[in-house]
Write an enzyme that holds these catalytic residues in place. Structure first.
Site, PDB file in Angstrom:
ATOM      1  N   SER A  17      -3.418  -9.991  -7.285  1.00  0.00           N
ATOM      2  CA  SER A  17      -1.957 -10.018  -7.214  1.00  0.00           C
ATOM      3  C   SER A  17      -1.390  -9.118  -6.120  1.00  0.00           C
ATOM      4  O   SER A  17      -0.199  -9.160  -5.831  1.00  0.00           O
ATOM      5  CB  SER A  17      -1.346  -9.615  -8.565  1.00  0.00           C
ATOM      6  OG  SER A  17      -1.667  -8.272  -8.888  1.00  0.00           O
ATOM      7  N   ARG A  18      -2.244  -8.297  -5.506  1.00  0.00           N
ATOM      8  CA  ARG A  18      -1.734  -7.382  -4.476  1.00  0.00           C
ATOM      9  C   ARG A  18      -2.874  -6.905  -3.576  1.00  0.00           C
ATOM     10  O   ARG A  18      -4.053  -7.106  -3.858  1.00  0.00           O
ATOM     11  CB  ARG A  18      -1.068  -6.176  -5.124  1.00  0.00           C
ATOM     12  CG  ARG A  18      -2.007  -5.340  -5.987  1.00  0.00           C
ATOM     13  CD  ARG A  18      -1.323  -4.124  -6.558  1.00  0.00           C
ATOM     14  NE  ARG A  18      -2.259  -3.286  -7.300  1.00  0.00           N
ATOM     15  CZ  ARG A  18      -1.977  -2.068  -7.737  1.00  0.00           C
ATOM     16  NH1 ARG A  18      -0.771  -1.554  -7.517  1.00  0.00           N
ATOM     17  NH2 ARG A  18      -2.863  -1.365  -8.396  1.00  0.00           N
ATOM     18  N   GLY A  19      -2.487  -6.269  -2.491  1.00  0.00           N
ATOM     19  CA  GLY A  19      -3.412  -5.556  -1.629  1.00  0.00           C
ATOM     20  C   GLY A  19      -4.594  -6.359  -1.133  1.00  0.00           C
ATOM     21  O   GLY A  19      -4.462  -7.500  -0.670  1.00  0.00           O
ATOM     22  N   ARG A  40      -4.129  -8.924 -14.396  1.00  0.00           N
ATOM     23  CA  ARG A  40      -3.600  -8.663 -15.739  1.00  0.00           C
ATOM     24  C   ARG A  40      -2.214  -9.254 -15.950  1.00  0.00           C
ATOM     25  O   ARG A  40      -1.827  -9.544 -17.072  1.00  0.00           O
ATOM     26  CB  ARG A  40      -3.542  -7.159 -15.998  1.00  0.00           C
ATOM     27  CG  ARG A  40      -4.904  -6.487 -16.017  1.00  0.00           C
ATOM     28  CD  ARG A  40      -4.757  -5.029 -16.422  1.00  0.00           C
ATOM     29  NE  ARG A  40      -5.968  -4.266 -16.159  1.00  0.00           N
ATOM     30  CZ  ARG A  40      -6.106  -2.971 -16.402  1.00  0.00           C
ATOM     31  NH1 ARG A  40      -5.086  -2.301 -16.913  1.00  0.00           N
ATOM     32  NH2 ARG A  40      -7.238  -2.351 -16.135  1.00  0.00           N
ATOM     33  N   ALA A  96     -10.709  -5.838  -8.529  1.00  0.00           N
ATOM     34  CA  ALA A  96      -9.777  -5.146  -9.417  1.00  0.00           C
ATOM     35  C   ALA A  96     -10.079  -3.651  -9.422  1.00  0.00           C
ATOM     36  O   ALA A  96     -11.246  -3.251  -9.484  1.00  0.00           O
ATOM     37  CB  ALA A  96      -9.880  -5.714 -10.828  1.00  0.00           C
ATOM     38  N   TYR A 166     -12.841   8.027  -9.857  1.00  0.00           N
ATOM     39  CA  TYR A 166     -12.712   6.839  -9.009  1.00  0.00           C
ATOM     40  C   TYR A 166     -13.937   6.707  -8.105  1.00  0.00           C
ATOM     41  O   TYR A 166     -14.526   5.627  -7.984  1.00  0.00           O
ATOM     42  CB  TYR A 166     -11.445   6.963  -8.167  1.00  0.00           C
ATOM     43  CG  TYR A 166     -11.252   5.852  -7.153  1.00  0.00           C
ATOM     44  CD1 TYR A 166     -10.691   4.631  -7.529  1.00  0.00           C
ATOM     45  CD2 TYR A 166     -11.615   6.031  -5.821  1.00  0.00           C
ATOM     46  CE1 TYR A 166     -10.506   3.611  -6.604  1.00  0.00           C
ATOM     47  CE2 TYR A 166     -11.435   5.016  -4.891  1.00  0.00           C
ATOM     48  CZ  TYR A 166     -10.876   3.814  -5.283  1.00  0.00           C
ATOM     49  OH  TYR A 166     -10.700   2.810  -4.368  1.00  0.00           O
ATOM     50  N   LYS A 170     -16.806   3.697  -7.907  1.00  0.00           N
ATOM     51  CA  LYS A 170     -17.096   2.939  -6.690  1.00  0.00           C
ATOM     52  C   LYS A 170     -18.547   3.125  -6.233  1.00  0.00           C
ATOM     53  O   LYS A 170     -19.149   2.209  -5.660  1.00  0.00           O
ATOM     54  CB  LYS A 170     -16.122   3.358  -5.585  1.00  0.00           C
ATOM     55  CG  LYS A 170     -14.674   2.947  -5.859  1.00  0.00           C
ATOM     56  CD  LYS A 170     -14.535   1.441  -5.994  1.00  0.00           C
ATOM     57  CE  LYS A 170     -13.099   0.983  -6.112  1.00  0.00           C
ATOM     58  NZ  LYS A 170     -12.963  -0.490  -6.145  1.00  0.00           N
ATOM     59  N   ILE A 199      -7.106   1.919   3.558  1.00  0.00           N
ATOM     60  CA  ILE A 199      -6.460   0.640   3.852  1.00  0.00           C
ATOM     61  C   ILE A 199      -5.000   0.740   3.426  1.00  0.00           C
ATOM     62  O   ILE A 199      -4.688   1.304   2.373  1.00  0.00           O
ATOM     63  CB  ILE A 199      -7.157  -0.522   3.103  1.00  0.00           C
ATOM     64  CG1 ILE A 199      -8.672  -0.519   3.386  1.00  0.00           C
ATOM     65  CG2 ILE A 199      -6.533  -1.849   3.487  1.00  0.00           C
ATOM     66  CD1 ILE A 199      -9.051  -0.714   4.832  1.00  0.00           C
ATOM     67  N   THR A 201      -2.321  -0.117   1.582  1.00  0.00           N
ATOM     68  CA  THR A 201      -1.940  -0.869   0.390  1.00  0.00           C
ATOM     69  C   THR A 201      -1.097   0.034  -0.507  1.00  0.00           C
ATOM     70  O   THR A 201      -0.927   1.231  -0.243  1.00  0.00           O
ATOM     71  CB  THR A 201      -3.173  -1.329  -0.409  1.00  0.00           C
ATOM     72  OG1 THR A 201      -3.830  -0.178  -0.965  1.00  0.00           O
ATOM     73  CG2 THR A 201      -4.151  -2.086   0.468  1.00  0.00           C
TER      74      THR A 201
END
Length: 254
Positions: A17-19, A40, A96, A166, A170, A199, A201
């Site tokens: 939905s984004r980025g 979601r 996601a 995070y 990753k 990036i 976003t």
């Protein structure tokens, strides 16, 4: 005029939905793929789908095969259902993700659990159920293989304070990628990863973009479209397996 690189393919992109996820969905659709945009929020997905069609520049936007499907990656049953209902799925992009901006000592358990469940565990679920379906329906005899692309982060191996959970999620994606590249390849399923740096976003707007930009050798942030270029290469190149594609403007070199 060259033929679309993903014509006849069916792809699912989480976080669409984004980025970065949205940019990948757009690029894949423009290259002829049927794209399941997963996220979601159904409302956000529909908005992103309509925006993609508007911005695509395609002469007939209605010809773009973009579908919006509400899908929480943290729920195993959602992946089981997706595999059952879309057995022809041959590209999966695990994009996601939620970010973190807090020191570990000050981070509550619930946000930790959310980050790990969304960024890592959700991808593991996807690789399990969609990957199993891909192996059952391997289409390599048609001239191409199936492909899973995990979107990791430069923070997986470049330390930045306040990003520990995070970064761990990753880094886990890279371990998942290398293990499954060996496990799935004999069945014609390739597993690769993209490692973006900073990036431009919504996720990076509060992370000190100006400071980050000054440290990047190319002196700018990357764009979602540039990451989408990398995803297209990995999806279309049938010899790309266990490819960990760094895309950080040279930041990992300094």
């Amino acid at each position: 005029m060259n033929a679309p690189k993903l014509l006849g393919r069916t792809a699912a992109v989480t976080g669409a939905s984004r980025g970065i996820g949205k940019a990948i969905a757009m690029r894949f659709a423009m290259e002829g793929a049927r794209v399941l945009m997963l996220g979601r929020s159904q409302e956000a997905l529909i908005g992103a789908r309509d925006e993609i069609k508007k911005l695509s520049g395609v002469q007939d936007p209605s010809s773009m095969r973009l579908e919006a499907h509400e899908h929480d990656v943290r729920v195993p049953e959602n992946w089981k259902y997706l595999a059952k209902m879309t057995p022809e799925l041959d590209i999966l992009v695990n994009c996601a993700g939620i970010t973190q901006n807090s020191l570990l000592a000050r981070t509550d358990p619930k946000p930790m659990e959310d980050i790990l469940a969304t960024n890592l565990q959700g991808a593991i679920y996807g690789c399990k159920w969609i990957g199993r379906q891909m192996m059952r329906n391997c289409r390599s005899t048609d001239g191409y293989t199936s492909c899973i692309i995990n979107v990791s982060s430069l923070l997986a191996f470049k330390g930045v304070a306040g990003t520990s959970v995070y970064a761990a999620s990753k880094a886990g994606l890279l371990g998942l990628t290398t293990s499954l590249a060996a496990e799935y390849a004999p069945a014609g399923v390739r597993v690769n990863a993209i490692v973006p740096g900073y990036i431009a976003t919504d996720m990076t707007k509060d992370l000190g973009n100006l400071v980050a930009k000054m440290k990047i050798p190319l002196n700018r942030l990357g764009t979602p479209d540039e990451v989408a270029d990398a995803a297209l290469f990995l999806a279309a190149n049938d010899y790309a397996s266990n490819c960990i594609l760094n895309l950080d403007g040279g930041l990992s070199a300094v």
